[in-house]
Design a protein around this motif. Structure first.
Motif, PDB file in Angstrom:
ATOM      1  N   UNK A   1      90.035 -47.873  22.631  1.00  0.00           N
ATOM      2  CA  UNK A   1      88.877 -46.851  23.180  1.00  0.00           C
ATOM      3  C   UNK A   1      88.327 -47.670  24.667  1.00  0.00           C
ATOM      4  N   UNK A   2      88.503 -49.092  24.554  1.00  0.00           N
ATOM      5  CA  UNK A   2      88.016 -49.792  25.972  1.00  0.00           C
ATOM      6  C   UNK A   2      88.850 -49.693  26.978  1.00  0.00           C
ATOM      7  N   UNK A   3      90.102 -49.198  26.744  1.00  0.00           N
ATOM      8  CA  UNK A   3      91.131 -48.709  27.910  1.00  0.00           C
ATOM      9  C   UNK A   3      91.339 -47.229  28.411  1.00  0.00           C
ATOM     10  N   UNK A   4      90.343 -46.561  27.794  1.00  0.00           N
ATOM     11  CA  UNK A   4      90.559 -45.249  27.970  1.00  0.00           C
ATOM     12  C   UNK A   4      89.721 -45.072  29.279  1.00  0.00           C
ATOM     13  N   UNK A   5      90.588 -44.322  30.253  1.00  0.00           N
ATOM     14  CA  UNK A   5      90.151 -44.199  31.576  1.00  0.00           C
ATOM     15  C   UNK A   5      90.888 -45.108  32.481  1.00  0.00           C
TER      16      UNK A   5
END
Length: 225
Positions: free
Chosen positions: A42-46
């Motif tokens: 999730x921390x890499x989304x974007x």
């Protein structure tokens, strides 16, 4: 004066973060590698896929294993996310976008997805025809948070930055907007939380898509100010 709103896609228009975690997990499984924790994904989304896989694997973005992961992800994206797109839209998105278009606001998308995937997701969700332009990460040399995506949209549509607003759920969106000279709305229902978003200094903060529409309904009167 023409007014423009640029939207992020994942976590802003379509509730894809959970499905993205599933897709990354499937891609890692296809590579025979234990998947990272959901929180790490999730921390890499974007971020563009190559950067995301590179960060999760601890490898350069141009490594062949990273490239294999991206290819696997794109295969699973078509199987896991696209069929669910209509049900993944956040509440109020379709009606809200229709209202904004009725107000004469031009709509565009700036996403970290490659253009083909973004276009396919928007079409599956029934949203593509609402947007004058969709810019993906593969259409610029420097994706978000670099301002190139925003500047490309402004230049292509002929809208000055002071007449444009960026709407997104991550600090990458907000940093892009600020660097491009655009105002911004941070939405708190996506990937990054309210505190993290506030630290990126958005112009406005919205908790729902209806709130976004309300802000944009009033914003054109003061956009040039």
């Amino acid at each position: 004066m023409r007014h423009l709103t640029v939207f992020d896609l994942d976590g802003t228009l379509v509730d894809t973060p959970r499905a993205i975690v599933e897709t990354f997990t499937a891609a890692f499984g296809a590579l025979g590698i234990a998947p990272p924790d959901a929180s790490a994904i999730r921390a890499t989304i974007g971020l563009p896929l190559g950067q995301a896989f590179g960060a999760l694997l601890g490898l350069p973005a141009d490594d062949e294993l990273v490239a294999s992961g991206v290819r696997r992800y794109q295969i699973h994206f078509k199987e896991i996310i696209l069929p669910r797109a209509p049900e993944l839209m956040f509440p109020g998105v379709t009606e809200g976008l229709d209202e904004l278009r009725g107000l004469g606001i031009t709509l565009a998308v700036a996403t970290s997805k490659v253009h083909a995937s973004a276009d396919a997701l928007l079409r599956s969700a029934g949203l593509r025809d609402l947007f004058a332009l969709v810019v993906g990460a593969d259409q610029v040399a420097h994706p978000k948070p670099h301002p190139e995506s925003g500047r490309l949209i402004l230049r292509t549509l002929g809208v000055p930055a002071e007449s444009a607003v960026m709407v997104g759920d991550t600090v990458h969106d907000l940093h892009m907007a600020r660097a491009a000279g655009m105002r911004s709305i941070a939405v708190t229902y996506g990937v990054h939380g309210p505190r993290e978003l506030a630290e990126a200094r958005p112009t406005w903060i919205a908790d729902t898509f209806d709130d976004v529409v309300g802000l944009l309904r009033a914003a054109p009167k003061g956009l040039a100010g």
